[in-house]
Design a protein around this motif. Structure first.
Motif, mmCIF file in Angstrom:
data_model
loop_
_atom_site.group_PDB
_atom_site.id
_atom_site.type_symbol
_atom_site.label_atom_id
_atom_site.label_comp_id
_atom_site.label_asym_id
_atom_site.label_seq_id
_atom_site.Cartn_x
_atom_site.Cartn_y
_atom_site.Cartn_z
ATOM 1 N N LEU A 296 0.814 -1.207 0.000
ATOM 2 C CA LEU A 296 0.000 0.000 0.000
ATOM 3 C C LEU A 296 0.852 1.264 0.000
ATOM 4 C CD1 LEU A 296 -2.870 -0.928 2.500
ATOM 5 C CD2 LEU A 296 -2.759 -1.250 0.022
ATOM 6 N N ALA A 297 2.043 1.193 0.582
ATOM 7 C CA ALA A 297 2.910 2.370 0.635
ATOM 8 C C ALA A 297 3.373 2.800 -0.747
ATOM 9 C CB ALA A 297 4.113 2.095 1.528
ATOM 10 N N GLU A 298 3.283 1.892 -1.708
ATOM 11 C CA GLU A 298 3.764 2.189 -3.049
ATOM 12 C C GLU A 298 2.630 2.549 -4.013
ATOM 13 O OE1 GLU A 298 5.963 -1.241 -4.202
ATOM 14 O OE2 GLU A 298 7.430 -1.042 -2.588
ATOM 15 N N LEU A 299 1.396 2.570 -3.505
ATOM 16 C CA LEU A 299 0.250 2.870 -4.367
ATOM 17 C C LEU A 299 -0.082 4.347 -4.320
ATOM 18 C CD1 LEU A 299 -2.149 -0.091 -3.483
ATOM 19 C CD2 LEU A 299 -0.448 0.034 -5.302
ATOM 20 N N SER A 300 -0.551 4.843 -5.450
ATOM 21 C CA SER A 300 -1.005 6.231 -5.500
ATOM 22 C C SER A 300 -2.471 6.344 -5.089
ATOM 23 C CB SER A 300 -0.838 6.792 -6.922
ATOM 24 O OG SER A 300 0.508 6.780 -7.316
ATOM 25 N N ASP A 301 -3.222 5.255 -5.294
ATOM 26 C CA ASP A 301 -4.649 5.339 -5.047
ATOM 27 C C ASP A 301 -5.200 3.952 -4.716
ATOM 28 O OD1 ASP A 301 -7.186 6.824 -5.108
ATOM 29 O OD2 ASP A 301 -7.636 5.569 -6.837
ATOM 30 N N TYR A 302 -5.976 3.872 -3.649
ATOM 31 C CA TYR A 302 -6.653 2.624 -3.306
ATOM 32 C C TYR A 302 -7.891 3.018 -2.500
ATOM 33 C CZ TYR A 302 -7.347 -2.203 -1.655
ATOM 34 O OH TYR A 302 -7.861 -3.454 -1.382
ATOM 35 N N LYS A 303 -8.989 3.238 -3.218
ATOM 36 C CA LYS A 303 -10.174 3.794 -2.589
ATOM 37 C C LYS A 303 -11.398 2.943 -2.880
ATOM 38 C CE LYS A 303 -8.548 8.581 -2.980
ATOM 39 N NZ LYS A 303 -8.802 9.901 -3.600
ATOM 40 N N THR A 304 -12.372 3.083 -2.011
ATOM 41 C CA THR A 304 -13.703 2.577 -2.269
ATOM 42 C C THR A 304 -14.657 3.747 -2.101
ATOM 43 O OG1 THR A 304 -15.301 0.852 -1.707
ATOM 44 C CG2 THR A 304 -14.187 1.928 0.131
ATOM 45 N N ALA A 305 -15.835 3.633 -2.673
ATOM 46 C CA ALA A 305 -16.753 4.774 -2.667
ATOM 47 C C ALA A 305 -18.094 4.385 -2.058
ATOM 48 C CB ALA A 305 -16.956 5.300 -4.087
ATOM 49 N N ILE A 306 -18.719 5.359 -1.409
ATOM 50 C CA ILE A 306 -20.044 5.186 -0.817
ATOM 51 C C ILE A 306 -20.998 6.160 -1.496
ATOM 52 C CG2 ILE A 306 -21.410 5.372 1.295
ATOM 53 C CD1 ILE A 306 -18.885 4.910 2.872
ATOM 54 N N VAL A 307 -22.158 5.650 -1.950
ATOM 55 C CA VAL A 307 -23.178 6.536 -2.515
ATOM 56 C C VAL A 307 -23.677 7.451 -1.403
ATOM 57 C CG1 VAL A 307 -25.465 6.660 -3.545
ATOM 58 C CG2 VAL A 307 -23.870 4.883 -4.275
ATOM 59 N N SER A 308 -23.642 8.758 -1.670
ATOM 60 C CA SER A 308 -23.984 9.687 -0.589
ATOM 61 C C SER A 308 -25.009 10.743 -0.977
ATOM 62 C CB SER A 308 -22.716 10.393 -0.096
ATOM 63 O OG SER A 308 -22.066 11.071 -1.161
#
Length: 554
Positions: free
Chosen positions: A142-154
């Motif tokens: 994870l330290a080498e990733l630029s992006d690792y996201k999940t999204a919630i409908v809001s």
């Protein structure tokens, strides 16, 4: 007139009956449906608006359900992190205890193993509908990733142009993950340490340019007669961006006698030459000083002319038989337009990971100090890379040159040395006024854990200090993650409350447009029923008239 072909009275009564029946049917529809406008034929504009609003309300209801799921996920993750903070604090305390009680380390290790299992169980159990924000499965670190996201409908939004869209809130799993398959979770070894930062760490560079001067070799005693003199034009602070100022300097017998307290006009030693020359410069109003070293003397600019240059130039116009006590003998030591330069030896490659940054303070030529911050995005932008690696002196020079853009400093690499040079087009003042100060190098990660929580073993006393500092870093990261999820929970709850209020407002708005007024509808229904009955009776009466005509023909 009575006609057997046309019963106008009956036709009028029939029309009244039809009108009453039609109005009665419409009113009965309002009473039965509760709607004043239930189809487009009633009022096309209102029906269209109401239908759109009902559709939006249904979408908003779905968003509210999704928000509920998001709140549940955030709540589970937050609860798990909150529990982890407590267990991790206990874990750290026991490791510290192991340092003070070497005889009990075996027992302490047993307790630590139990705490490890509890923490791992919490991370694994923080699962809702297949989503786990604490125990992630990314194959990379994870330290080498630029992006690792999940999204919630809001949210649900309809633009002024009528376009519908769904709003989402991102959750950064790089921050919330405790354990990741590929490493990089908050409770795993952290590879983000910057090390020596290529040689920058610990540096405190402070340098300036040299004041302009000209060296001369003292050529021995000289006697100045009553009608003789040593004359020269002195040019101070001529430079790349300055014309300099000139002064006419005269050394005659009167000056020598006054300065040395003699009557023969004789200058015998270099020390006497220094005294006489300084007096002559003072008489000419030239801001310069004279220094001596062995058999050499130098005229040095005090940089008070107001010119940006820093230099000394002597042009003799009169001597004593070709002698001028050394002024006729300029030496190689001549400093002109000296600008500050400093640098550092490249200490080795380093990598700037995500969420890592380092900074330093730079002060140039007396200007206000500026804090320069370099992060992963800047490294990749400056070097045209995607991995955040600064591999060699050339790349460090390019990175620093990019970061210092606008500060009036150029950075170049020479072999293994990275040099910082004043840009004289931005900072034209030369000499001692030209300065570079680079200091207070720091980063935002400090000491990082070099082992996983699950690998902590207090039976190895040499590793205890690393464990203690590493656990402190882990605890800070978990606390930061918990804080962010707490803020997310609050935001989602506010959004859910707003969605409910908005749904209620939409329902009220639709009702204002299309709902029937039941008080009026029921009253009108009674009136229309009466009208219908009267219309029927009127039709019966009108139909009875032709029957009366028949009686006349019997």
């Amino acid at each position: 007139m009575t006609s057997i072909l046309t019963n106008s009275t009956s036709m009028t009564a029939l029309q009244a009956l039809k009108a009453a029946s039609s109005s009665l049917e419409a009113t009965q529809g309002q009473v039965s449906t509760g709607l004043r406008i239930s189809e487009a034929s009633h009022n096309a504009a209102y029906w269209s608006i109401a239908t759109t609003m009902r559709s939006d309300n249904m979408a908003l209801s779905t968003v509210s359900d999704a928000l509920g799921l998001g709140i549940a996920r955030a709540d589970i993750a937050y609860t798990a992190l909150d529990s982890t903070v407590g267990l991790l604090s206990d874990f750290s305390a026991k490791v510290i205890l192991a340092k003070d009680q070497p005889d009990n380390r075996a027992k302490i290790q047993t307790e630590l193993e139990n705490l490890k299992q509890q923490i791992a169980s919490i991370a694994t159990s923080a699962n809702f509908n297949g989503a786990n924000w604490l125990n992630t499965e990314h194959p990379g670190n994870l330290a080498e990733l630029s992006d690792y996201k999940t999204a919630i409908v809001s949210s649900f939004v309809r633009s002024p142009e009528g376009h519908a869209s769904i709003g989402k809130t991102d959750v950064n799993l790089l921050r919330t993950s405790l354990f990741n398959v590929g490493g990089g979770g908050a409770l795993q070894a952290d590879p983000r340490s910057l090390g020596d930062i290529g040689g920058l760490r610990g540096q405190s560079l402070n340098t300036n340019g040299a004041m302009g001067f000209q060296d001369f070799g003292f050529t021995g005693a000289v006697a100045i007669g009553d009608t003789e003199a040593i004359r020269f034009t002195l040019t101070l602070d001529e430079g790349l961006h300055a014309a300099g100022q000139t002064f006419d300097v005269v050394i005659d017998k009167a000056l020598v006698s006054a300065e040395l307290g003699t009557t023969d006009g004789q200058i015998n030693t270099i020390a006497e030459m220094q005294r006489v020359l300084e007096a002559a410069l003072n008489d000419a109003g030239a801001p310069a000083v004279v220094s001596i070293a062995g058999s050499r003397f130098a005229i040095r600019s005090e940089e008070l002319t107001g010119e940006s240059g820093s230099s000394v130039s002597v042009a003799l116009t009169e001597t004593i038989g070709g002698q001028a006590a050394g002024l006729e003998n300029p030496l190689a030591g001549n400093i002109r337009d000296s600008y500050a330069t400093t640098g550092l030896l490249f200490a080795g490659p380093f990598r700037v990971h995500n969420d890592v940054e380092f900074s330093f303070e730079i002060e140039v030529s007396g200007n206000t100090p500026v804090r320069i911050t370099i992060d992963r995005a800047m490294v990749d932008a400056a070097l045209g890379t995607t991995d955040g690696i600064v591999a060699d002196p050339d790349q460090l020079a390019v990175l620093l040159d990019h970061a210092l853009d606008g500060q009036g400093i150029n950075v170049v690499a020479t072999s293994n040395f990275v040099r910082l040079l004043i840009d004289d087009t931005v900072h034209p003042n030369a000499g001692s006024r030209s300065t570079i100060a680079l200091r207070d190098v720091a980063d935002n990660v400090g000491i990082l854990p070099d082992s996983d929580l699950m690998d902590v073993d207090v039976s190895a006393p040499s590793a205890l200090d690393n464990y203690i500092s590493g656990l402190d870093g882990m605890l800070k990261k978990v606390m930061t993650a918990a804080s962010e999820l707490g803020a997310l929970k609050k935001s989602l709850n506010l959004q859910a409350d707003f969605a409910k209020s908005l749904s209620d407002s939409l329902s009220r708005g639709v009702g204002q447009l299309v709902d029937a007024n039941m008080d009026k509808a029921s009253t009108r229904l009674t009136a229309l029923q009466t009208q219908q009955q009267l219309a029927i009776q009127s039709l019966q009466i009108a139909n009875a008239n032709p029957q009366s005509i028949l009686q006349l023909f019997r």
